[in-house]
Design a protein around this motif. Structure first.
Motif, PDB file in Angstrom:
ATOM      1  N   ALA A 132     146.949 -40.496 -22.005  1.00  0.00           N
ATOM      2  CA  ALA A 132     147.097 -41.781 -22.691  1.00  0.00           C
ATOM      3  C   ALA A 132     147.951 -41.674 -23.956  1.00  0.00           C
ATOM      4  O   ALA A 132     148.765 -42.562 -24.230  1.00  0.00           O
ATOM      5  CB  ALA A 132     145.726 -42.353 -23.037  1.00  0.00           C
ATOM      6  N   LEU A 133     147.783 -40.610 -24.725  1.00  0.00           N
ATOM      7  CA  LEU A 133     148.574 -40.477 -25.949  1.00  0.00           C
ATOM      8  C   LEU A 133     150.056 -40.346 -25.608  1.00  0.00           C
ATOM      9  O   LEU A 133     150.911 -41.011 -26.217  1.00  0.00           O
ATOM     10  CB  LEU A 133     148.099 -39.274 -26.763  1.00  0.00           C
ATOM     11  N   THR A 134     150.383 -39.509 -24.629  1.00  0.00           N
ATOM     12  CA  THR A 134     151.772 -39.355 -24.200  1.00  0.00           C
ATOM     13  C   THR A 134     152.305 -40.652 -23.579  1.00  0.00           C
ATOM     14  O   THR A 134     153.436 -41.059 -23.845  1.00  0.00           O
ATOM     15  CB  THR A 134     151.876 -38.208 -23.169  1.00  0.00           C
ATOM     16  N   SER A 135     151.470 -41.320 -22.780  1.00  0.00           N
ATOM     17  CA  SER A 135     151.910 -42.533 -22.067  1.00  0.00           C
ATOM     18  C   SER A 135     152.103 -43.717 -22.998  1.00  0.00           C
ATOM     19  O   SER A 135     153.060 -44.482 -22.855  1.00  0.00           O
ATOM     20  CB  SER A 135     150.884 -42.908 -20.993  1.00  0.00           C
ATOM     21  N   VAL A 185     148.783 -45.301 -31.294  1.00  0.00           N
ATOM     22  CA  VAL A 185     148.391 -46.695 -31.505  1.00  0.00           C
ATOM     23  C   VAL A 185     147.580 -46.748 -32.794  1.00  0.00           C
ATOM     24  O   VAL A 185     146.567 -46.044 -32.915  1.00  0.00           O
ATOM     25  CB  VAL A 185     147.560 -47.228 -30.321  1.00  0.00           C
ATOM     26  N   GLU A 186     148.022 -47.556 -33.736  1.00  0.00           N
ATOM     27  CA  GLU A 186     147.364 -47.611 -35.037  1.00  0.00           C
ATOM     28  C   GLU A 186     145.881 -47.960 -34.883  1.00  0.00           C
ATOM     29  O   GLU A 186     145.526 -48.894 -34.171  1.00  0.00           O
ATOM     30  CB  GLU A 186     148.046 -48.651 -35.933  1.00  0.00           C
ATOM     31  N   GLY A 187     145.036 -47.166 -35.543  1.00  0.00           N
ATOM     32  CA  GLY A 187     143.596 -47.427 -35.492  1.00  0.00           C
ATOM     33  C   GLY A 187     142.907 -46.821 -34.285  1.00  0.00           C
ATOM     34  O   GLY A 187     141.678 -46.827 -34.208  1.00  0.00           O
ATOM     35  N   ALA A 188     143.675 -46.310 -33.334  1.00  0.00           N
ATOM     36  CA  ALA A 188     143.090 -45.679 -32.146  1.00  0.00           C
ATOM     37  C   ALA A 188     143.181 -44.168 -32.262  1.00  0.00           C
ATOM     38  O   ALA A 188     144.107 -43.645 -32.891  1.00  0.00           O
ATOM     39  CB  ALA A 188     143.806 -46.154 -30.882  1.00  0.00           C
ATOM     40  N   ASN A 189     142.230 -43.480 -31.663  1.00  0.00           N
ATOM     41  CA  ASN A 189     142.203 -42.018 -31.705  1.00  0.00           C
ATOM     42  C   ASN A 189     142.528 -41.488 -30.309  1.00  0.00           C
ATOM     43  O   ASN A 189     141.732 -40.780 -29.694  1.00  0.00           O
ATOM     44  CB  ASN A 189     140.812 -41.554 -32.178  1.00  0.00           C
ATOM     45  N   LEU A 190     143.704 -41.878 -29.811  1.00  0.00           N
ATOM     46  CA  LEU A 190     144.113 -41.498 -28.462  1.00  0.00           C
ATOM     47  C   LEU A 190     144.365 -39.992 -28.366  1.00  0.00           C
ATOM     48  O   LEU A 190     144.818 -39.363 -29.326  1.00  0.00           O
ATOM     49  CB  LEU A 190     145.373 -42.250 -28.048  1.00  0.00           C
ATOM     50  N   LEU A 191     144.089 -39.455 -27.189  1.00  0.00           N
ATOM     51  CA  LEU A 191     144.284 -38.033 -26.929  1.00  0.00           C
ATOM     52  C   LEU A 191     144.534 -37.861 -25.436  1.00  0.00           C
ATOM     53  O   LEU A 191     143.958 -38.589 -24.620  1.00  0.00           O
ATOM     54  CB  LEU A 191     143.023 -37.255 -27.340  1.00  0.00           C
ATOM     55  N   GLN A 248     138.081 -45.093 -30.741  1.00  0.00           N
ATOM     56  CA  GLN A 248     138.191 -45.147 -32.198  1.00  0.00           C
ATOM     57  C   GLN A 248     137.147 -44.195 -32.768  1.00  0.00           C
ATOM     58  O   GLN A 248     135.983 -44.209 -32.340  1.00  0.00           O
ATOM     59  CB  GLN A 248     137.931 -46.557 -32.725  1.00  0.00           C
ATOM     60  N   GLN A 249     137.571 -43.386 -33.719  1.00  0.00           N
ATOM     61  CA  GLN A 249     136.663 -42.368 -34.246  1.00  0.00           C
ATOM     62  C   GLN A 249     135.406 -42.986 -34.840  1.00  0.00           C
ATOM     63  O   GLN A 249     134.321 -42.418 -34.743  1.00  0.00           O
ATOM     64  CB  GLN A 249     137.387 -41.508 -35.293  1.00  0.00           C
ATOM     65  N   LYS A 250     135.521 -44.183 -35.430  1.00  0.00           N
ATOM     66  CA  LYS A 250     134.358 -44.806 -36.083  1.00  0.00           C
ATOM     67  C   LYS A 250     133.369 -45.386 -35.085  1.00  0.00           C
ATOM     68  O   LYS A 250     132.218 -45.664 -35.437  1.00  0.00           O
ATOM     69  CB  LYS A 250     134.837 -45.922 -37.025  1.00  0.00           C
ATOM     70  N   ASN A 251     133.799 -45.612 -33.841  1.00  0.00           N
ATOM     71  CA  ASN A 251     132.887 -46.152 -32.838  1.00  0.00           C
ATOM     72  C   ASN A 251     132.038 -45.036 -32.266  1.00  0.00           C
ATOM     73  O   ASN A 251     132.557 -43.989 -31.883  1.00  0.00           O
ATOM     74  CB  ASN A 251     133.663 -46.823 -31.690  1.00  0.00           C
ATOM     75  N   GLY A 252     130.735 -45.244 -32.171  1.00  0.00           N
ATOM     76  CA  GLY A 252     129.938 -44.202 -31.556  1.00  0.00           C
ATOM     77  C   GLY A 252     128.493 -44.182 -31.954  1.00  0.00           C
ATOM     78  O   GLY A 252     127.935 -45.165 -32.454  1.00  0.00           O
ATOM     79  N   VAL A 253     127.888 -43.028 -31.729  1.00  0.00           N
ATOM     80  CA  VAL A 253     126.449 -42.834 -31.854  1.00  0.00           C
ATOM     81  C   VAL A 253     126.144 -41.981 -33.079  1.00  0.00           C
ATOM     82  O   VAL A 253     126.697 -40.889 -33.240  1.00  0.00           O
ATOM     83  CB  VAL A 253     125.890 -42.153 -30.581  1.00  0.00           C
ATOM     84  N   THR A 254     125.279 -42.493 -33.917  1.00  0.00           N
ATOM     85  CA  THR A 254     124.702 -41.712 -35.009  1.00  0.00           C
ATOM     86  C   THR A 254     123.186 -41.828 -34.892  1.00  0.00           C
ATOM     87  O   THR A 254     122.673 -42.637 -34.114  1.00  0.00           O
ATOM     88  CB  THR A 254     125.155 -42.227 -36.388  1.00  0.00           C
ATOM     89  N   SER A 288     138.689 -31.970 -24.823  1.00  0.00           N
ATOM     90  CA  SER A 288     139.926 -31.780 -25.584  1.00  0.00           C
ATOM     91  C   SER A 288     140.471 -30.379 -25.370  1.00  0.00           C
ATOM     92  O   SER A 288     139.721 -29.431 -25.114  1.00  0.00           O
ATOM     93  CB  SER A 288     139.670 -31.998 -27.082  1.00  0.00           C
ATOM     94  N   GLU A 289     141.779 -30.261 -25.478  1.00  0.00           N
ATOM     95  CA  GLU A 289     142.437 -28.946 -25.412  1.00  0.00           C
ATOM     96  C   GLU A 289     142.053 -28.107 -26.626  1.00  0.00           C
ATOM     97  O   GLU A 289     141.653 -26.947 -26.498  1.00  0.00           O
ATOM     98  CB  GLU A 289     143.956 -29.147 -25.368  1.00  0.00           C
ATOM     99  N   LYS A 290     142.130 -28.724 -27.818  1.00  0.00           N
ATOM    100  CA  LYS A 290     141.840 -28.017 -29.074  1.00  0.00           C
ATOM    101  C   LYS A 290     140.412 -28.327 -29.526  1.00  0.00           C
ATOM    102  O   LYS A 290     140.005 -29.484 -29.528  1.00  0.00           O
ATOM    103  CB  LYS A 290     142.816 -28.458 -30.165  1.00  0.00           C
TER     104      LYS A 290
END
Length: 522
Positions: free
Chosen positions: A111-114, A118-124, A392-398, A462-464
């Motif tokens: 998705a990141l390459t394609s 994208v601003e605000g998105a944490n594509l990888l 988005q990095q801020k979306n998720g479970v805490t 993730s690769e890294k």
């Protein structure tokens, strides 16, 4: 004979959760001669136990433990305690799923390459691609008996589909059909053909729809290598001074705390419970939770860009007859930024029964427009949007301040729509309305997103190590004998329903785990 393993047996693989990821992984390992203890928080229900009544079935199967919700998504306002409609039972949400089984497209693995940044998105980009996954998709499609693959015919189209198809063709769409479904169109693998009863979400009483509950789980038990412990709620994963996972603590059906030793632990509790468990397993060595050196456990939650369109016609449609998700239009699933957003979406027929329609049509609404829609229920057709939402990095479970029945912090699920998600949803709403108006709808109206079953990300691949939680095998970057085996390992969501990909990844992961165990490397 069903296996029974000792709590002190540290040679077993412990699999937490028995759905599309955990149930398949447990069976695949058992078939390879690996000893497996599967811990399932819910009870066991089989086709004879399923209830063809929406609310009673919901009470029987749904995960109703406490959760909290935050963010600007509509679900937080309307369903604060129910951010997702998932199952707490042996077989997990494969009991409730509709059966849509579609492969990711080539560009969606990258998705990141394609799409570019994208601003605000944490594509990888995923660390795997379509070519690597193709043979595993083949195995998954055979296991599930997916229609329109191999020599398996498609399912028949019900009235809801016929209206949908006619509207799609009227707008010039071409990729419209009754779907690639894990629902038998003819007897297959010892399971009956679909009887078109219409209660797919409530558990298939015919066993025509694939579910781990009555396929993979009993097949694994039949090997003598799999023990399933139901009503076993895992509290935390334990480790030794070397940082290697050594077992899990869980509350048994009587509420007593037990400890099962393990050689390997695989977490498959879905995108809320899996990160919650890793975070609740924090220790002095891992103060931020297990597998969380990157800080990414619980981050990048995706639920697909969803919403529905319903339409009223001057003649009866009776959309509830036949399969719940009776067809799909895939033309808009391409990447075409000229539409004002990256990624794409599917439109899929969806029929809710009258009780759920009343709850989900426009939650909290009342008045003439709402009641007249319910009055028109017999003449109604419906579709659902499934689109690629942005991680988005801020979306998720805490971890929430709220505690569950065992005194453990529950998951707080935070989600804010990304502008790309909103643009995509609005485009899909407009196209759905246009499809129905093209075939004479007297009224067509979008409805807000309701609790989704497509919960993805939160322990992403993730690769890294710095970018995610697990590597290309679902193996945690930090702890070699800790795996993630469910949709929480998804790097991006793609536009396709996720179950087929979860199953394909689980088959592949089982192959990897068995190979590494034989080599003595884990």
């Amino acid at each position: 004979m069903v296996a029974k393993f000792d709590l002190t047996d540290d040679s077993v693989v412990v699999v937490i959760g028995t759905g599309a990821g955990g149930g398949v992984l447990a069976n695949e390992l058992a078939q390879k001669g690996v000893k497996v203890v599967a811990l399932e928080a819910g009870g066991r229900y089989l086709p004879e136990d399923y209830i063809n009544d929406e609310w009673d079935s919901f009470a029987q199967l749904a995960w109703l433990d406490a959760r909290t919700t935050s963010g600007d998504w509509r679900v937080a306002k309307d369903f604060a305690g129910l951010p997702a409609w998932i199952v707490k039972a042996v077989g997990g949400t494969t009991t409730h799923w509709a059966g849509a089984s579609i492969r990711f497209q080539d560009h969606e693995w990258k998705a990141l390459t394609s799409y570019g940044a994208v601003e605000g998105a944490n594509l990888l980009d995923w660390p795997i691609d379509a070519a690597e996954m193709a043979p595993w998709y083949d195995k998954a499609e055979t296991k599930l008996g997916v229609t329109r693959t191999g020599d398996r015919a498609g399912l028949p189209g019900n009235n809801n589909y016929k209206v949908f198809e006619k509207g799609a063709l009227a707008l010039g769409y071409k990729e419209v059909h009754t779907g690639r479904m894990a629902i038998n169109s003819a007897d297959y693998d010892g399971r009956l053909a679909c009887q078109q009863t219409g209660f797919c979400f409530q558990g298939c009483k015919w066993g025509a729809k694939w579910s781990a509950a009555y396929t993979d789980i009993p097949a694994g038990e039949a090997t003598g290598n799999l023990e399933v412990r139901e009503r076993a709620h895992v509290a935390r994963i334990l480790h030794n001074e070397a940082g290697k996972v050594t077992g899990v603590e869980y509350f048994d059906k009587d509420g007593n705390l037990q400890m099962q030793k393990a050689r390997i632990v695989a977490v498959a509790g879905n995108s809320f419970e899996s990160p919650r468990l890793l975070l609740n397993s924090a220790s002095s060595m891992f103060p931020d939770g297990l597998a969380n050196s990157s800080g990414m456990v619980g981050r990048n939650y995706m639920r697909h860009t969803t919403g529905s369109v319903y339409a009223v016609f001057d003649k009866p449609v009776r959309m509830w007859r036949g399969t719940t998700m009776a067809g799909i239009m895939q033309d808009e699933a391409r990447h075409d930024p000229s539409r004002g957003f990256v990624g794409g979406y599917e439109l899929e027929t969806l029929a809710l029964g009258l009780p759920f329609m009343a709850a989900f049509l426009n939650p909290g609404a009342w008045g003439r427009s709402f009641t007249s829609a319910l009055d028109s229920y017999e003449n109604m057709a419906g579709l659902w949007i499934v689109g690629e939402d942005m991680p988005q990095q801020k979306n998720g479970v805490t971890l929430s301040d709220t505690k569950d029945q065992f005194g453990l912090p529950v998951a707080n699920v935070h989600f804010d729509d990304h502008p790309n998600d909103i643009a995509m949803r609005n485009h899909a709403y407009a196209r759905g309305v246009a499809m129905y108006e093209a075939v004479g709808a007297t009224r067509a109206f979008p409805t807000p997103p309701y609790p989704s079953t497509h919960n993805l990300g939160t322990n992403r691949m993730s690769e890294k190590p710095a970018d995610g939680v697990v590597n290309k095998w679902g193996q945690s970057h930090d702890i070699a004998n800790l795996f993630v085996s469910d949709g929480s390992q998804f790097t991006t969501g793609a536009a396709e329903n996720p179950t087929l990909t979860i199953v394909a990844l689980a088959i592949r992961q089982a192959d990897h785990i068995a190979r590494e165990m034989s080599a003595g490397s884990i």
